[in-house]
Design an enzyme around this catalytic site. Structure first.
Site, PDB file in Angstrom:
ATOM      1  N   GLY A  45       0.836  -1.196   0.000  1.00  0.00           N
ATOM      2  CA  GLY A  45       0.000   0.000   0.000  1.00  0.00           C
ATOM      3  C   GLY A  45       0.866   1.239   0.000  1.00  0.00           C
ATOM      4  O   GLY A  45       2.067   1.166   0.316  1.00  0.00           O
ATOM      5  N   GLN A  50       2.841  10.090   1.871  1.00  0.00           N
ATOM      6  CA  GLN A  50       4.167   9.450   1.899  1.00  0.00           C
ATOM      7  C   GLN A  50       5.061   9.922   0.749  1.00  0.00           C
ATOM      8  O   GLN A  50       6.277   9.755   0.806  1.00  0.00           O
ATOM      9  CB  GLN A  50       4.041   7.921   1.849  1.00  0.00           C
ATOM     10  N   CYS A  94       6.013  -0.135   7.567  1.00  0.00           N
ATOM     11  CA  CYS A  94       5.636   1.054   6.802  1.00  0.00           C
ATOM     12  C   CYS A  94       6.825   1.488   5.968  1.00  0.00           C
ATOM     13  O   CYS A  94       7.951   1.522   6.463  1.00  0.00           O
ATOM     14  CB  CYS A  94       5.211   2.176   7.756  1.00  0.00           C
ATOM     15  N   LEU A  95       6.563   1.841   4.723  1.00  0.00           N
ATOM     16  CA  LEU A  95       7.653   2.269   3.828  1.00  0.00           C
ATOM     17  C   LEU A  95       8.278   3.574   4.322  1.00  0.00           C
ATOM     18  O   LEU A  95       9.411   3.877   3.968  1.00  0.00           O
ATOM     19  CB  LEU A  95       7.129   2.433   2.398  1.00  0.00           C
ATOM     20  N   HIS A 136      -4.425   1.097   7.627  1.00  0.00           N
ATOM     21  CA  HIS A 136      -3.088   1.700   7.739  1.00  0.00           C
ATOM     22  C   HIS A 136      -2.957   2.871   6.754  1.00  0.00           C
ATOM     23  O   HIS A 136      -2.442   3.943   7.111  1.00  0.00           O
ATOM     24  CB  HIS A 136      -2.041   0.604   7.467  1.00  0.00           C
ATOM     25  N   GLU A 137      -3.449   2.685   5.521  1.00  0.00           N
ATOM     26  CA  GLU A 137      -3.340   3.749   4.508  1.00  0.00           C
ATOM     27  C   GLU A 137      -4.233   4.937   4.838  1.00  0.00           C
ATOM     28  O   GLU A 137      -3.816   6.092   4.691  1.00  0.00           O
ATOM     29  CB  GLU A 137      -3.685   3.205   3.115  1.00  0.00           C
ATOM     30  N   HIS A 140      -2.715   7.188   7.299  1.00  0.00           N
ATOM     31  CA  HIS A 140      -1.730   8.126   6.728  1.00  0.00           C
ATOM     32  C   HIS A 140      -2.410   9.433   6.297  1.00  0.00           C
ATOM     33  O   HIS A 140      -1.825  10.507   6.424  1.00  0.00           O
ATOM     34  CB  HIS A 140      -1.036   7.519   5.506  1.00  0.00           C
TER      35      HIS A 140
END
Ligand code: GNR
Ligand code: NI
Length: 172
Positions: A45, A50, A94-95, A136-137, A140
């Site tokens: 995702g 981000q 997480c990226l 999670h997305e 963000h």
């Protein structure tokens, strides 16, 4: 085009993202670039904040098994409209927080409403990894990271590691 991913701590990851008014070609291109960036990472995702874009746009594809048909989803203005009482615990990453993982508890099933890349309203129920990832997305978009669910001490430890990592990345 691959886009650079912001690393925590960064004030842009803490802001509430703005809703998208209408779906332009520019936004569709942005979504395609986000998918490319996500697959390349690799991740399941990616949320617009981000990549330093403060808009309510997420992409995801939780089909991770080799040989299975990919399912890229693009969601504008996604909203959780219902959540299950039952919860699941997943080891999240997480990226924007590379190589740090921790267990997070979230509703096991969520019903999500969004606008798709053609500007049509969609609604679907998600469970398993899809449910975890979509929550999670959406977090963000509200300036929230998975480490915000951890105990302060653990969160501080991870944040310090990221400060150190960013310092090393800047020197290299
Ligand atoms: O690639 C990712 N994996 C992942 C694993 C468990 C729970 C959530 C995620 S999302 C993450 C990519 C990312 O940082 N998206 O914002
Ligand atoms: Ni993330």
């Amino acid at each position: 085009m691959k886009l650079p991913i912001l690393i925590h701590p960064d004030p842009r990851l803490k802001k509430v993202a703005a809703p998208v008014a209408d779906i332009s070609d520019e936004l569709r291109t942005l979504a395609d670039n986000m998918l490319e960036t996500m697959y390349d990472a690799p991740g399941i995702g990616l949320a617009a904040p981000q990549i330093a874009v403060g808009k309510r746009l997420i992409v995801l594809d939780c089909v991770k098994k080799e040989g299975e048909e990919p399912r890229p989803l693009v969601m504008f203005n996604p909203e959780v409209v219902a959540s299950s009482e039952e919860c699941n615990v997943y080891e999240e990453g997480c990226l924007s927080i590379p190589e740090q993982y921790a267990e997070v508890e979230r509703p096991a099933e969520v019903s999500v409403r969004w606008i798709d890349r053609d500007g049509n309203e969609q609604q679907e129920d998600f469970d398993g990894l899809w449910a975890t990832c979509v929550q999670h997305e959406i977090d963000h978009l509200d300036g929230k990271l998975f480490i915000d669910y951890l105990k302060p001490l653990k969160r501080q430890l991870i944040t310090r590691k990221m400060v150190k990592l960013k310092r090393e990345m800047a020197r290299a």
